[in-house]
Motif scaffolding. Sequence first.
Motif, mmCIF file in Angstrom:
data_model
loop_
_atom_site.group_PDB
_atom_site.id
_atom_site.type_symbol
_atom_site.label_atom_id
_atom_site.label_comp_id
_atom_site.label_asym_id
_atom_site.label_seq_id
_atom_site.Cartn_x
_atom_site.Cartn_y
_atom_site.Cartn_z
ATOM 1 N N ALA A 155 21.033 125.037 49.374
ATOM 2 C CA ALA A 155 22.284 124.436 49.865
ATOM 3 C C ALA A 155 22.974 123.652 48.758
ATOM 4 C CB ALA A 155 21.993 123.532 51.061
ATOM 5 N N LEU A 156 22.177 122.909 47.966
ATOM 6 C CA LEU A 156 22.769 122.135 46.864
ATOM 7 C C LEU A 156 23.367 123.065 45.816
ATOM 8 C CD1 LEU A 156 20.036 119.375 46.527
ATOM 9 C CD2 LEU A 156 22.463 118.998 47.079
ATOM 10 N N GLU A 157 22.674 124.155 45.538
ATOM 11 C CA GLU A 157 23.160 125.097 44.531
ATOM 12 C C GLU A 157 24.515 125.671 44.940
ATOM 13 O OE1 GLU A 157 20.422 128.285 43.725
ATOM 14 O OE2 GLU A 157 21.993 129.496 42.780
ATOM 15 N N VAL A 158 24.631 126.050 46.207
ATOM 16 C CA VAL A 158 25.840 126.745 46.653
ATOM 17 C C VAL A 158 26.978 125.776 46.996
ATOM 18 C CG1 VAL A 158 26.766 128.339 48.407
ATOM 19 C CG2 VAL A 158 24.447 128.667 47.513
ATOM 20 N N HIS A 159 26.630 124.648 47.640
ATOM 21 C CA HIS A 159 27.676 123.790 48.172
ATOM 22 C C HIS A 159 27.796 122.427 47.480
ATOM 23 C CE1 HIS A 159 28.262 126.589 51.519
ATOM 24 N NE2 HIS A 159 26.947 126.688 51.576
ATOM 25 N N GLY A 160 26.823 122.045 46.645
ATOM 26 C CA GLY A 160 26.838 120.722 46.047
ATOM 27 C C GLY A 160 27.769 120.622 44.838
ATOM 28 N N GLU A 161 27.956 119.393 44.379
ATOM 29 C CA GLU A 161 28.711 119.183 43.140
ATOM 30 C C GLU A 161 27.723 119.144 41.980
ATOM 31 O OE1 GLU A 161 31.485 115.826 43.516
ATOM 32 O OE2 GLU A 161 31.290 116.114 45.684
ATOM 33 N N GLU A 162 28.243 119.304 40.775
ATOM 34 C CA GLU A 162 27.356 119.425 39.616
ATOM 35 C C GLU A 162 26.464 118.188 39.460
ATOM 36 O OE1 GLU A 162 26.677 122.083 38.146
ATOM 37 O OE2 GLU A 162 25.359 121.219 36.624
ATOM 38 N N TRP A 163 27.055 117.004 39.639
ATOM 39 C CA TRP A 163 26.237 115.786 39.467
ATOM 40 C C TRP A 163 25.141 115.702 40.536
ATOM 41 C CZ3 TRP A 163 25.605 111.838 42.989
ATOM 42 C CH2 TRP A 163 26.494 111.793 44.071
ATOM 43 N N GLN A 164 25.456 116.255 41.728
ATOM 44 C CA GLN A 164 24.454 116.253 42.794
ATOM 45 C C GLN A 164 23.297 117.184 42.439
ATOM 46 O OE1 GLN A 164 26.942 117.405 46.118
ATOM 47 N NE2 GLN A 164 27.371 115.259 46.676
ATOM 48 N N ARG A 165 23.645 118.326 41.842
ATOM 49 C CA ARG A 165 22.592 119.266 41.441
ATOM 50 C C ARG A 165 21.724 118.660 40.333
ATOM 51 N NH1 ARG A 165 26.628 123.485 42.815
ATOM 52 N NH2 ARG A 165 27.652 123.148 40.826
ATOM 53 N N GLU A 166 22.403 118.017 39.411
ATOM 54 C CA GLU A 166 21.671 117.376 38.310
ATOM 55 C C GLU A 166 20.707 116.312 38.848
ATOM 56 O OE1 GLU A 166 21.392 117.638 34.988
ATOM 57 O OE2 GLU A 166 22.611 119.477 35.011
ATOM 58 N N ARG A 167 21.250 115.466 39.737
ATOM 59 C CA ARG A 167 20.472 114.302 40.136
ATOM 60 C C ARG A 167 19.441 114.612 41.223
ATOM 61 N NH1 ARG A 167 23.815 108.978 41.457
ATOM 62 N NH2 ARG A 167 24.855 109.633 39.546
ATOM 63 N N PHE A 168 19.815 115.506 42.158
ATOM 64 C CA PHE A 168 18.925 115.711 43.318
ATOM 65 C C PHE A 168 18.209 117.065 43.342
ATOM 66 C CE2 PHE A 168 22.094 112.588 44.746
ATOM 67 C CZ PHE A 168 21.236 111.552 45.073
ATOM 68 N N MET A 169 18.864 118.079 42.798
ATOM 69 C CA MET A 169 18.248 119.408 42.877
ATOM 70 C C MET A 169 17.186 119.590 41.795
ATOM 71 S SD MET A 169 20.273 123.050 42.629
ATOM 72 C CE MET A 169 19.416 124.551 42.100
ATOM 73 N N LYS A 170 17.494 119.147 40.595
ATOM 74 C CA LYS A 170 16.556 119.367 39.482
ATOM 75 C C LYS A 170 15.155 118.812 39.763
ATOM 76 C CE LYS A 170 18.849 120.155 35.068
ATOM 77 N NZ LYS A 170 19.272 119.525 33.799
ATOM 78 N N PRO A 171 15.049 117.574 40.267
ATOM 79 C CA PRO A 171 13.694 117.060 40.520
ATOM 80 C C PRO A 171 12.950 117.841 41.612
ATOM 81 C CG PRO A 171 15.288 115.263 40.446
ATOM 82 C CD PRO A 171 16.071 116.531 40.477
ATOM 83 N N ILE A 172 13.707 118.418 42.553
ATOM 84 C CA ILE A 172 13.041 119.230 43.585
ATOM 85 C C ILE A 172 12.535 120.524 42.956
ATOM 86 C CG2 ILE A 172 13.274 120.361 45.824
ATOM 87 C CD1 ILE A 172 15.536 118.475 46.535
#
Lengths: 591, 591
Positions: free
Chosen positions: B139-156
Amino acid sequence: MTAYKAPLDDLRFALFDVLGAESTLTGLRDGAAHSRDLLDAVLEEAGRLSEQLLAPTNGPADEEGCRFDKATQTVTTPKGFKEAFKQFAEGGWTGLTNPEAYGGQALPNVLGTATTEIFQSGNLAWSLYPLLSEGATHALEVHGEEWQRERFMKPIVAGRWTGTMCLTEPQAGSDLGLLKTRAEPGENGTWKITGTKIFISAGEHDLTENIVHLVLARLPDAPEGSRGISMFIVPKFKVNEDGSLGARNTVAAGAIEHKMGIHACSTCVINLDGAEGYLIGKPHKGLMAMFTMMNAARLSVGVQGLALAERALQNSLNYARERLQSRALSGPKFPDKPADNLLVQPDVRRMLLTQRAFVEGSRALLLYTALQTDVEARATDEAARKTAGELVAFLIPIAKGVVTELAQECTKEALQIYGGHGYIAENGVEQFVRDARIITLYEGTTGIQAADLLGRKILQLQGVGFRHLLEEISTFCQQHASDESLRAFIAPLAVATKNWSELTLKLAQRVQANPEELGAAAVDYLYYSGYVALAYMWARSVAASETGAHAAAFRQAKRDTATFYFARILPRCLTHQAAIEAGVDTLPSIA
Amino acid sequence: MTAYKAPLDDLRFALFDVLGAESTLTGLRDGAAHSRDLLDAVLEEAGRLSEQLLAPTNGPADEEGCRFDKATQTVTTPKGFKEAFKQFAEGGWTGLTNPEAYGGQALPNVLGTATTEIFQSGNLAWSLYPLLSEGATHALEVHGEEWQRERFMKPIVAGRWTGTMCLTEPQAGSDLGLLKTRAEPGENGTWKITGTKIFISAGEHDLTENIVHLVLARLPDAPEGSRGISMFIVPKFKVNEDGSLGARNTVAAGAIEHKMGIHACSTCVINLDGAEGYLIGKPHKGLMAMFTMMNAARLSVGVQGLALAERALQNSLNYARERLQSRALSGPKFPDKPADNLLVQPDVRRMLLTQRAFVEGSRALLLYTALQTDVEARATDEAARKTAGELVAFLIPIAKGVVTELAQECTKEALQIYGGHGYIAENGVEQFVRDARIITLYEGTTGIQAADLLGRKILQLQGVGFRHLLEEISTFCQQHASDESLRAFIAPLAVATKNWSELTLKLAQRVQANPEELGAAAVDYLYYSGYVALAYMWARSVAASETGAHAAAFRQAKRDTATFYFARILPRCLTHQAAIEAGVDTLPSIA
């Protein structure tokens, strides 16, 4: 926490309107007093007892389970069990159908079957303690000696003791011929029994002061296999001639099993270490006595399926009524509420009607079978007794095999209606699924019932019971052939019955050519038979609902459910027929 | 204690022989390296990990369960879970299919699906922790903003944190339009989220230092119903701009549920009390992001059915091989042993072949669907991407709805083969039944899948994906029309497909006339579709087994199972067709 209300209206309808139990029972030997009024009063009292005393314990007892103390080899049953058993015994329920000569009330078995449903719905695990006693008293009544009945049966009938059936061993489950427990001559005509039994329901508990185990074992000179099995009375405490308790016998629980469900029933490993026992009947003839116990027990296990499905249906119907979620496909039905209830969804009604069709149809079928056992036991006409006995023998594997399998589907659908909430223990419906899972296994798996139906009842006994049923259905169809309001049921029932008959004949021929075909077809044939038998019960139910003073809603519900059954369930026969006709070649060997 | 061995042979067969995954994958964008060798190596490593690290924890973790500490609002997972998760993350498995830009390995989804099967067979409850992360990262990959992916998706992706899907509320289950959790504007573009979520899998645990909740809530100006839902990132611990952990957020577990199964998965009540969150995508467009998570999750839940059924099959087959009981109907097959094994019984083979037909057929179907997701994502040809996407949309409700229902039957039959021993907890097979019971409920019940298939994929989208599949099957049948060795499968497949197509057309017309007909037919239509789809997979499997260098026994097993499937399972369509044609009139209102 799940609700339960004894379904007295439907029990009465099945007993009196569909099956005409009153006129049948009052016409039997010693049956003059078995009027509708008497039976009604007993049903009501059973309902009260189950609703108030048993039903509230069902969830908590499952959570608490039985506790085994290794040091003393004793089992503590859950809170409330002891008190419930005491009241149950004091009310005379432990001897409801036993002969008066041994302290029983000699009421009809069909009534006992109805009250068993009510008690099992209240708490299945609890109900297993008195249920095991029934098998034991029945075996003692038929195969025991008079002094054995006096000493061991009477206290069970009175509810002072309970009984068990000790058959299974680790290496001997479906195949009892493999059992190893041995009996050696002891003093004064007693026997010393040694061996290990497993899966002994109610094998040890704190409900009564003594337990009478009926144990299968081999004498020293026993032939191999199932022809060398004898049955013994092995009491937990020895019993003096005056009936008082003597020393502790060397039979004891070694452990209790941790199971998927029926946590509140103690399922024991029973160790016998030269335990003192008494032979029942003749040496090497234990299997006959075992089948006496087993056949009664099999009908009761069928009733367990009904009992669990009934309570699951009640609760899932309540839930579907109260849960507000989404809107009807054709637009809001409750526009003033935040959402419509689940009943507006056709698929939810499909799951409810599936349960209702199986519950009410099974109830009629089980009570029909039970009523035939009363006719078998007490008809004044010998031919009637014989016919009823043959019908019972044919119906038992269907009543056990099919109803227990349908209970799996019913409890599954009930849980499904709850959605995710069904998976949560405190909502209680998942317990029905777990409890139900045992009933297709014990007292003979579904495969064993199917082999009994096709191998023994159809082939060995040349379908004599089957032919009685076919004749009866045929007579029923002819009686109602011109009844316009039943046309939708009579015609398809006649077709299904004809197909069943033809399929049976073809299958019998095929099995005679290759015995492996029996195993390849048996379970599908069992289902096929069950679906046609239920169709007969549903056609009779609609017919019965149209006579007498039934409320319009009750009549309509019967007709609706029958319509659903014929349209959506009976066609399952098509699939089973295809599987039967596919034969053993489609079940090749597996490495 | 149950065994498990990753079914690498059949996974490879489905991937490479049936589906031709290598040539498809290496032809996709960035797919040059996705050779059979690479995929094989990954499968083997997944097998090793699951067999050695996960499978042994399955029974003990079920018994131990999760523990919730009310004072600290924390969950302790069972023994071994933390260490297993650490090794899993270190091995790069948490980011197997994620883009390289966010730390993933960008491997194909079809490979991820195969390894998910392997891990879920090892321990389903454990596998839910990383599984929920997959939905969140997607969901973050498709609908998130870049900073959200950096901050929240990468650690997951790195396995340092996990994700959740916070959708359900007490009054909002299947109907998310009823949800009440609200979001109010906070500081610096953040939002303050308040409400109660239930049934949150992996909602709280001790496996990682942080948890990223994706929460559905309503903005103050939100329209009513499902058009007014927004999605928010709500981390357990707030996250500083440099990625380090900040203060504890006001989101916490209030309780964990006691469930029928998956005891080792923490299923939480999650309370949000003005918790700081970040909007994903546009206001009121949360449902779209939710479906992005959900569709991926639905395929994975289908895989759960396969995973449980595979392990149940392995163990019941072992049991049937080793358990000696009774003799074959046509005389002893192992005369030197005290009894024959269960495999000589045709009815036991029926239960095993039922499982095998569903397991291997479902595996092919699920991997086929997953492979289409890779084509959808990375085909160089736009038309191919579109077609694949339409196929996936059509197949997801079948893959989820049908495979999870068949898993109920598979685990039931596996337990049945064990007889009474199946009911005993320590033998482990009853856990598969309990664990399996959740999968027809979460991520959309079977009824929801059926409504999605018929209402959305057939009617709203005018069956575009369905038509692609029909064309593909038709092409396959034509290709093999003159293949004598496939005659037994191609002809009935062609007939079944034609019937499916005609039935669909008639049904669509009927639903257009009366929308209630949708609900009356949907689940039966779902099953019908599933059985034909599996027939296609079985015909392809036999065809594939005849090419290439497969061992004779492997080839024969495929042919035998397909023969069984066509003869004994595919005819179930007859029953479902009768039910579909019976229509909504056979599902009248219930009071």
